[in-house]
Design an enzyme around this catalytic site. Structure first.
Site, PDB file in Angstrom:
ATOM      1  N   GLY B  11       0.841  -1.200   0.000  1.00 15.91           N
ATOM      2  CA  GLY B  11       0.000   0.000   0.000  1.00 15.91           C
ATOM      3  C   GLY B  11       0.872   1.245   0.000  1.00 15.91           C
ATOM      4  N   GLY B  14      -0.991   7.258   2.674  1.00 13.65           N
ATOM      5  CA  GLY B  14      -0.281   7.951   3.746  1.00 13.65           C
ATOM      6  C   GLY B  14       0.446   7.014   4.685  1.00 13.65           C
ATOM      7  N   PHE B 116     -13.230  21.504  14.036  1.00 13.19           N
ATOM      8  CA  PHE B 116     -13.683  20.262  13.425  1.00 13.19           C
ATOM      9  C   PHE B 116     -14.572  19.536  14.413  1.00 13.19           C
ATOM     10  CE2 PHE B 116     -12.699  17.477   9.816  1.00 13.19           C
ATOM     11  CZ  PHE B 116     -12.261  18.413   8.911  1.00 13.19           C
ATOM     12  N   GLN B 236     -17.909   3.948  10.019  1.00 10.74           N
ATOM     13  CA  GLN B 236     -18.353   5.342  10.075  1.00 10.74           C
ATOM     14  C   GLN B 236     -19.021   5.809   8.783  1.00 10.74           C
ATOM     15  OE1 GLN B 236     -15.391   8.820  10.323  1.00 10.74           O
ATOM     16  NE2 GLN B 236     -16.512   8.853  12.235  1.00 10.74           N
ATOM     17  N   HIS B 238     -19.918   9.208   7.016  1.00 10.19           N
ATOM     18  CA  HIS B 238     -19.654  10.640   7.084  1.00 10.19           C
ATOM     19  C   HIS B 238     -20.976  11.354   6.831  1.00 10.19           C
ATOM     20  CE1 HIS B 238     -17.999  14.594   6.332  1.00 10.19           C
ATOM     21  NE2 HIS B 238     -16.790  14.171   6.638  1.00 10.19           N
ATOM     22  N   LEU B 248     -17.272  12.986  -0.859  1.00 10.49           N
ATOM     23  CA  LEU B 248     -17.070  13.639   0.429  1.00 10.49           C
ATOM     24  C   LEU B 248     -17.177  15.159   0.347  1.00 10.49           C
ATOM     25  CD1 LEU B 248     -16.111  13.223   3.406  1.00 10.49           C
ATOM     26  CD2 LEU B 248     -13.786  13.527   2.543  1.00 10.49           C
ATOM     27  N   GLU B 251     -15.804  18.004   6.563  1.00  7.17           N
ATOM     28  CA  GLU B 251     -16.317  18.560   7.798  1.00  7.17           C
ATOM     29  C   GLU B 251     -15.774  19.975   8.007  1.00  7.17           C
ATOM     30  OE1 GLU B 251     -16.574  15.419  10.689  1.00  7.17           O
ATOM     31  OE2 GLU B 251     -15.630  16.763  12.124  1.00  7.17           O
ATOM     32  N   ARG B 282     -19.251  12.638  14.135  1.00  6.69           N
ATOM     33  CA  ARG B 282     -19.889  12.195  12.896  1.00  6.69           C
ATOM     34  C   ARG B 282     -21.059  11.240  13.104  1.00  6.69           C
ATOM     35  NH1 ARG B 282     -14.416  11.701   9.225  1.00  6.69           N
ATOM     36  NH2 ARG B 282     -14.205  13.951   9.065  1.00  6.69           N
ATOM     37  N   HIS B 349     -17.876   5.798   4.899  1.00  3.24           N
ATOM     38  CA  HIS B 349     -16.649   6.581   4.816  1.00  3.24           C
ATOM     39  C   HIS B 349     -15.413   5.904   5.384  1.00  3.24           C
ATOM     40  CE1 HIS B 349     -14.276  10.188   4.510  1.00  3.24           C
ATOM     41  NE2 HIS B 349     -14.096  10.274   5.812  1.00  3.24           N
ATOM     42  N   ARG B 391     -14.715   7.489  14.908  1.00  4.87           N
ATOM     43  CA  ARG B 391     -13.504   8.286  14.716  1.00  4.87           C
ATOM     44  C   ARG B 391     -13.825   9.770  14.627  1.00  4.87           C
ATOM     45  NH1 ARG B 391     -11.216  10.622  10.449  1.00  4.87           N
ATOM     46  NH2 ARG B 391     -12.397   9.543   8.827  1.00  4.87           N
TER      47      ARG B 391
END
Lengths: 256, 583
Positions: B11, B14, B116, B236, B238, B248, B251, B282, B349, B391
């Protein structure tokens, strides 16, 4: 609040139009290296909503008409840059192009691979030369002074200087729409120059001179003939030709 | 073909790119395998920001961030992970800046921060500016910056290689097997340590913000070996995906002052979360939106969305700090957030659950401290249980860099201390069996139809609101879909660039993830965080303050075995007692 009650409850006309059904033909340039000597067109007929993405249509072809159709795609909303292709003769991201914007009811959408890179299968091209050019411009931040405990200070104006070039998603729409790149594959191309711009104009970076030297080579910025194809092709509205001009000016001043 | 590296990273989003960078700093040979080109990983789609208690705009402390994370996770968050995270993330954000990341800036030239959902000062008193951001393309800039740094370090990448098997024998990971798209060749990668960082699996749902490539491949491969997936019931939604499309809408739009309104223009979040209103976490906002829709106060032709209102904000804020979503609304809905209200609805999400790991990323093989030697995981695919039952916004980008870095460091440290383990006798046999099964069947089932039925039924039966009978039906639906999958038709016989084979393989992986999620959700008879059951409406700390570990029953297909793991209710220096979660 300035909206009327009616506007609050409804969806604007543009969005409503997106729901209208259309009968369309999709003409795709096909090539399978295991059976074909050269590419050929195939046409698929289907119904689509006016607001569908061209990528939705191509997915429909793959999932319900011909499973062998091969192309790249991932995010479906214009941020990963995978699905650059030639749609009605213009470089676009299939996921950022709506059916209603490229065809009328009863009409035809044509889809071909982007130009200037070797076609591997159907709409999928060899991206290695593109990423090799990217790597050639030192596309990474360089500052050899010891980093402070917190962030390096940079003004809002200095940060804004990188806003356009750092918006690039490396989809290759610009480079593969450039006539110079088509005839001379050694030209680094618009995308790489945009990446160079991102670091040349970063107030924190210390390798400006080396990058300007790369831009000054015969594969660099002087190959650009200001055709503006790149700017027109960019799905992120980056004023690429203008950024290239800024890099040219920086190279020139460095020399004078 | 066979390859050999000390550390392999699977992968290149990030977490994978951060792990690869840090593994390389550990003086070991490193390669990164990705089924995409690295710059196309889904980290690039994250918009709003990365939360860290820098205190650049308002006073802030890591203890406040830790508390918000634990409370946001409805006390299922492991508090040791939350403490490590809230401290490490400060340093990690500065490190990203030192790598050149073009953050938005304050007037003083520091990293800018904005509000946020669920981020508060003084343990819940009021919203605080904690999200560090680069306009509304923070994930794009993190992905680009980390890829740039890997180019600088000369990391070896295998692009468009699909990992098909993990080589685990006698509790020790020995490498992976992968299919090379461009040649059709199967490769064996022999390694001392492997780091899994292949992202989530949102594509099991019909409406999702996730890329088409997020199909839970490595989670499924882990699960197929009889190893556990943790807390799969916590998924989750969103609250703000673009209506119908699920794309998306950050937020950050509410962090900058955007307001959710129902059909009569009412700011309905005042009723559900009076203290922080539109900036509630969320799960709460998603449920509030669905409640408005169910009670007939939705907007749009099908009354299945609500509006987000930015029209009171200055044009410069909308087109400057929220440029990305302004472009998305204009492109896909023909609407302009400067003057139009934008219809949104919840979108699948983020997986809070996944492959269980310890704080250093080491993969766990049970709920009692067992582990797989040489195997690490980080990012959305892993469950270090930072996010618990829900989260907080911005904690996903934080998770990637903090735990990606830790996995890279510890995998390299381990690899330096050991010799290469022996490879299994026929390492490619599992992959060849899977491919032969898919390619040579005389199946008539269209994979696209199976996928569509899975996505629609998961959305309906294991979505935001859940109950026992729906989920029991879903167990049966998945069994039927899996049996149809045995007769799936792979239409493309070719060897090179067989994207059809890959899509069919991915569908198989998704069916496993859906199975583990449904069984875990049916088993948990309480409501907590993102897991909301109509038939067990309250949180039950006496019976359910524990993690679910779902195992595939290798003897009985379609059956899932459930085990548990304790929640870490204390950090290293701080501990927050579970209490009612009100905002």
């Amino acid at each position: 609040m300035t909206q009327t009650q009616h506007e609050l409850t409804g969806i604007p006309a543009a969005a409503q139009q997106g729901l209208a059904m259309m009968h369309i033909k999709v003409k795709i340039l096909r090539f399978d290296p295991e059976k074909d000597r050269k590419a050929h067109w195939e046409t698929y007929t289907m119904d689509a909503q006016a607001g569908d993405r061209v990528l939705d249509v191509i997915n429909e072809v793959k999932w319900y008409h011909d499973q062998s159709l091969t192309f790249r795609r991932s995010c479906m909303h214009g941020i990963c840059g995978s699905d650059a292709m030639l749609i009605n003769g213009r470089n676009r991201l299939a996921c950022k192009t709506l059916v209603r914007d490229v065809v009328k009811d009863g009409g035809t959408i044509t889809v071909e691979p982007i130009r200037g890179l070797k076609v591997e299968k159907d709409l999928l091209v060899d991206m290695e030369p593109f990423f090799d050019s990217y790597k050639a411009i030192m596309p990474y931040f360089i500052n050899e002074s010891p980093a402070p405990a917190a962030e390096r200070i940079q003004s809002e104006e200095e940060a804004e200087r990188m806003a356009q070039s750092s918006n690039c998603i490396l989809c290759a729409c610009c480079t593969t729409s450039c006539p110079i790149f088509w005839v001379n594959g050694s030209y680094l191309g618009p995308a790489s120059i945009v990446q160079a711009h991102r670091f040349i104009f970063d107030s924190r970076d210390q390798a400006t001179q080396q990058r300007l030297n790369i831009m000054n080579q015969n594969t660099g910025v002087w190959r650009c003939r200001t055709a503006y194809n790149c700017t027109e092709a960019c799905p992120r509205d980056i004023p690429i030709t203008q950024l290239i001009e800024e890099v040219k000016r920086a190279v020139m001043y460095q020399q004078s | 073909m066979q390859h050999r590296y000390d550390v392999l990273v699977i992968g290149a989003g990030g977490a994978g790119l951060m792990a690869a960078l840090y593994a390389a700093k550990g003086n070991v040979s490193v390669a990164c395998i990705s089924k995409l080109y690295p710059t196309r990983s889904h980290t690039g789609a994250a918009q709003g920001g990365i939360g860290a208690a820098l205190g650049n705009v308002a006073e802030d402390h890591w203890e406040w961030h830790m508390f918000d994370t634990v409370k946001g996770g409805d006390y299922l968050t492991d508090q040791d992970a939350a403490e490590v995270f809230a401290k490490d993330i400060i340093d990690a954000v500065y490190e990203l800046e030192h790598m050149g990341l073009p953050f938005s800036r304050t007037p003083e030239g520091r990293i800018a921060q904005r509000k946020f959902g669920g981020h508060t000062r003084e343990f819940g008193k009021a919203a605080v500016e904690r999200s560090c951001y680069a306009k509304d393309r923070t994930g794009h800039m993190i992905l680009q910056t980390l890829y740039q740094q890997n180019v600088k370090e000369g990391t070896k990448f295998f692009n468009e290689f699909h990992v098909t098997d993990l080589l685990i024998e006698d509790g020790r990971c020995r490498g992976v097997v992968a299919y090379e798209l461009s040649t059709g060749e199967i490769h064996t990668f022999h390694a001392k340590a492997v780091i899994l960082a292949a992202g989530g699996y949102g594509r099991i749902f019909k409406i999702t913000s996730n890329a088409l490539t997020l199909t839970g491949d490595l989670m499924s491969i882990y699960y197929r070996k009889g190893l556990p997936l943790e807390d799969m019931e916590f998924y989750q939604f969103h609250p703000t995906g673009l209506a119908k499309l699920g794309i998306l809408v950050t937020e950050g739009i509410r962090g900058e002052g955007g307001i959710l309104r129902n059909d009569s223009g009412e700011r309905f979040m005042e009723r559900y979360a009076p203290t922080i209103k539109d900036l509630a976490p969320r799960d709460i906002v998603s449920r509030s939106i669905i409640s408005e829709i169910r009670e007939g106060r939705g907007v749009g032709r099908d009354k299945d969305a609500v509006n987000i209102d930015l029209t009171h904000l200055p044009r410069e804020v909308i087109e400057g700090k929220l440029a990305e979503i302004t472009d998305l609304a204009r492109t896909y809905l023909g609407m302009d957030p400067v003057k139009d209200l934008v219809p949104v609805q919840p979108t699948a999400h983020y997986a809070m659950g996944g492959i269980p790991t310890d704080l250093n990323g080491l993969c766990l093989s049970d709920g009692n401290g067992g582990s797989i030697e040489g195997l690490y995981a980080a990012g959305e695919q892993a469950c270090v249980s930072l996010h618990g039952a829900n989260r907080l916004g911005t904690n996903s980008l934080g998770d990637l860099v903090v735990f990606g870095r830790r996995a890279g460091i510890y995998a390299a440290q381990y690899a330096r201390q050991v010799e290469f383990p022996d490879l299994p006798d026929d390492p490619q046999s599992g992959t060849k069996d899977m491919f032969d099964g898919l390619r040579n069947g005389s199946g008539k089932e269209n994979p696209a139809l199976i996928r569509k039925e899975m996505q629609e039924s998961m959305m309906n039966n294991v979505g935001i609101f859940r109950n026992g009978p729906d989920m029991e039906r879903q167990v049966e639906i998945l069994k039927e879909l899996k049996s149809r999958y045995q007769n799936v038709n792979v239409g493309d016989p070719s060897l090179r660039y067989n994207s059809e084979l890959i899509e069919v393989m991915e569908l198989g992986f998704m069916l496993d993830c859906a199975e583990a999620m449904t069984a875990s959700a049916l088993n948990r008879t309480e409501s907590r965080g993102a897991h909301d059951r109509a038939d067990y409406h309250t949180r039950d700390d006496i019976n359910w303050l524990k993690h679910t570990m779902a195992y595939k029953d290798l003897d009985r297909p379609g059956n899932v075995l459930i085990g548990y793991k304790d929640v870490a209710l204390k950090g290293f220096t701080r501990a927050f007692e579970p209490k009612a979660r009100v905002y």
